[in-house]
Design a protein around this motif. Sequence first.
Motif, PDB file in Angstrom:
ATOM      1  N   TRP A  27       2.186  10.704   3.726  1.00  0.00           N
ATOM      2  CA  TRP A  27       2.442   9.260   3.780  1.00  0.00           C
ATOM      3  C   TRP A  27       1.854   8.602   5.019  1.00  0.00           C
ATOM      4  CZ3 TRP A  27       5.046   7.129   7.872  1.00  0.00           C
ATOM      5  CH2 TRP A  27       5.866   7.960   8.629  1.00  0.00           C
TER       6      TRP A  27
ATOM      7  N   LEU B 172       0.821  -1.203   0.000  1.00  0.00           N
ATOM      8  CA  LEU B 172       0.000   0.000   0.000  1.00  0.00           C
ATOM      9  C   LEU B 172       0.859   1.259   0.000  1.00  0.00           C
ATOM     10  CD1 LEU B 172      -2.888   1.286   0.307  1.00  0.00           C
ATOM     11  CD2 LEU B 172      -2.468   1.278   2.770  1.00  0.00           C
ATOM     12  N   PHE B 173       1.933   1.259   0.771  1.00  0.00           N
ATOM     13  CA  PHE B 173       2.718   2.477   0.945  1.00  0.00           C
ATOM     14  C   PHE B 173       3.960   2.538   0.052  1.00  0.00           C
ATOM     15  CE2 PHE B 173       4.957  -0.517   3.429  1.00  0.00           C
ATOM     16  CZ  PHE B 173       6.239  -0.024   3.679  1.00  0.00           C
TER      17      PHE B 173
ATOM     18  N   LEU C 154      -3.586   8.585  -1.295  1.00  0.00           N
ATOM     19  CA  LEU C 154      -3.584   8.995   0.109  1.00  0.00           C
ATOM     20  C   LEU C 154      -2.368   9.856   0.425  1.00  0.00           C
ATOM     21  CD1 LEU C 154      -4.737   5.705   1.915  1.00  0.00           C
ATOM     22  CD2 LEU C 154      -6.021   7.846   1.708  1.00  0.00           C
ATOM     23  N   ASP C 155      -1.219   9.476  -0.130  1.00  0.00           N
ATOM     24  CA  ASP C 155       0.003  10.243   0.096  1.00  0.00           C
ATOM     25  C   ASP C 155      -0.139  11.653  -0.462  1.00  0.00           C
ATOM     26  OD1 ASP C 155       2.592  11.390  -0.127  1.00  0.00           O
ATOM     27  OD2 ASP C 155       3.501   9.408  -0.098  1.00  0.00           O
TER      28      ASP C 155
ATOM     29  N   ASN D  74      -1.388   6.390   4.995  1.00  0.00           N
ATOM     30  CA  ASN D  74      -1.374   4.959   4.697  1.00  0.00           C
ATOM     31  C   ASN D  74      -1.445   4.132   5.969  1.00  0.00           C
ATOM     32  OD1 ASN D  74      -1.135   5.059   1.807  1.00  0.00           O
ATOM     33  ND2 ASN D  74       0.974   5.721   2.072  1.00  0.00           N
TER      34      ASN D  74
ATOM     35  N   TYR E  34       2.414   5.171  12.609  1.00  0.00           N
ATOM     36  CA  TYR E  34       1.745   6.445  12.332  1.00  0.00           C
ATOM     37  C   TYR E  34       2.373   7.584  13.143  1.00  0.00           C
ATOM     38  CZ  TYR E  34      -1.937   9.950  11.909  1.00  0.00           C
ATOM     39  OH  TYR E  34      -2.621  11.113  11.664  1.00  0.00           O
TER      40      TYR E  34
ATOM     41  N   SER F 167       5.158   5.760  -1.386  1.00  0.00           N
ATOM     42  CA  SER F 167       5.573   6.762  -0.398  1.00  0.00           C
ATOM     43  C   SER F 167       7.004   6.577   0.080  1.00  0.00           C
ATOM     44  CB  SER F 167       4.625   6.725   0.818  1.00  0.00           C
ATOM     45  OG  SER F 167       3.293   6.985   0.437  1.00  0.00           O
TER      46      SER F 167
ATOM     47  N   GLY G 251      -2.596   3.970  -2.181  1.00  0.00           N
ATOM     48  CA  GLY G 251      -1.529   4.529  -1.361  1.00  0.00           C
ATOM     49  C   GLY G 251      -0.971   5.814  -1.945  1.00  0.00           C
TER      50      GLY G 251
ATOM     51  N   ALA H 173      -3.943  -1.368  -4.253  1.00  0.00           N
ATOM     52  CA  ALA H 173      -3.287  -0.790  -3.086  1.00  0.00           C
ATOM     53  C   ALA H 173      -2.262   0.285  -3.434  1.00  0.00           C
ATOM     54  CB  ALA H 173      -2.638  -1.898  -2.254  1.00  0.00           C
TER      55      ALA H 173
END
Length: 395
Positions: A159, A25-26, A153-154, A162, A90, A29, A150, A146
């Motif tokens: 970042w 997903l990330f 979202l970033d 995520n 996070y 990022s 991701g 994903a």
Amino acid sequence: MTLPKKPSLLTLVLLTGISVLTLNLFLPSLSRIADEFEADYALVSLSIGGYLAVSAVLQIVMGPLSDLYGRRPVLLAGLAIFILASIGCYFAQDIWVFLGFRLLQSAVVGAMVISRAVVNDIAPRAEAARLLGQIGAVMALAPMLAPVLGGVLDELFGWRANFAAFILIGVAMFALVWVDLPETNTHLGKGGFGAHFRSYPELLGVPLFWAHCSCLVFSIGGFFAFLGGAPQVAETQFGLTPGWVGVGMGSVPAGFMLGNYLTGRLSGRVPLSRIVLAGRWLAVIGPGIGVVLFALGVDDPLLMFGCVVFIGLGNGLTSPGVNASVMMVAPHLAGSASGLSGALTLAGGAALTAIAGVVVAGTGGALALLSLLVAVSVLSLLSAQYAYRIEARIA
């Protein structure tokens, strides 16, 4: 014997999907995470390679634990750790704190191990392969969508968004498992964890287990090699933005989804060996065409991503049948077999991720990456052929 109560197919799909989602997903990022923590990209990439390595170790442990204590409690514990680790990622303000919690996130790998073992608990081999194919066909949406999600979202929230998503997904999955997944292991082990852990030599001494595992290691290893090399190739050789990198990274999962769908349709009508071997040949031919064209001077990202669709298609035709076969080598050790084969697969994936990063570092990255994919696909094809020669002799 009465089969245990079955969880819904959706629950099994989501359990398998969350393990893959957590991996990629990330990915778009990674560069921004490196910038914020003022860390080298190679160090930040340990959030992938290190995650895979720890996941490999955990699979070795979680398989026997689920055989001994049950699928449900081990799965719930893994999801709880994943939620706490996501919270830690996070709020991390240091690269080492971030990496530490990221490695703890690997506890979610139990979702994949145990969901496969649950399928083995509730269905015979042919039906298990069909179910795994159906699960894989839907689950493949996770790695396909994903990276795109991701990246979005970033760009919108940074970042860390995520990892906020990971927290919410983990809580939702914990609640779903609590409600919908009963205990399916009707052969709970005896003699303690040590006795169950010592069951591994029984598996390791079976050539057929090694043949099927090698097929999995090199087939799924091609996907991990793609994850390790494609982002760098897309950025340095083709100049793609993170959003387009995320779109391109969905090429292998798109093929995987199609392959799993075909496996679900063909299982029971076509011998599993033919389905698996067809998948292995496609995984060789697709990137092989790319190698030829790039060597002739074609330089286009669509060609690279188009060729690797066949890696996903081949894996979709391969994985359900081989995963079912691995667990049937010793049915009373299905959880251990699932865990050990998964551990070997992730260990191989971690190694191939690192190798891909080195291979594509120079000029001609796309050609080098596709050549690596051809090599591992050939090894997987040879392993599959060896496995079915053994089965033919046993029969």
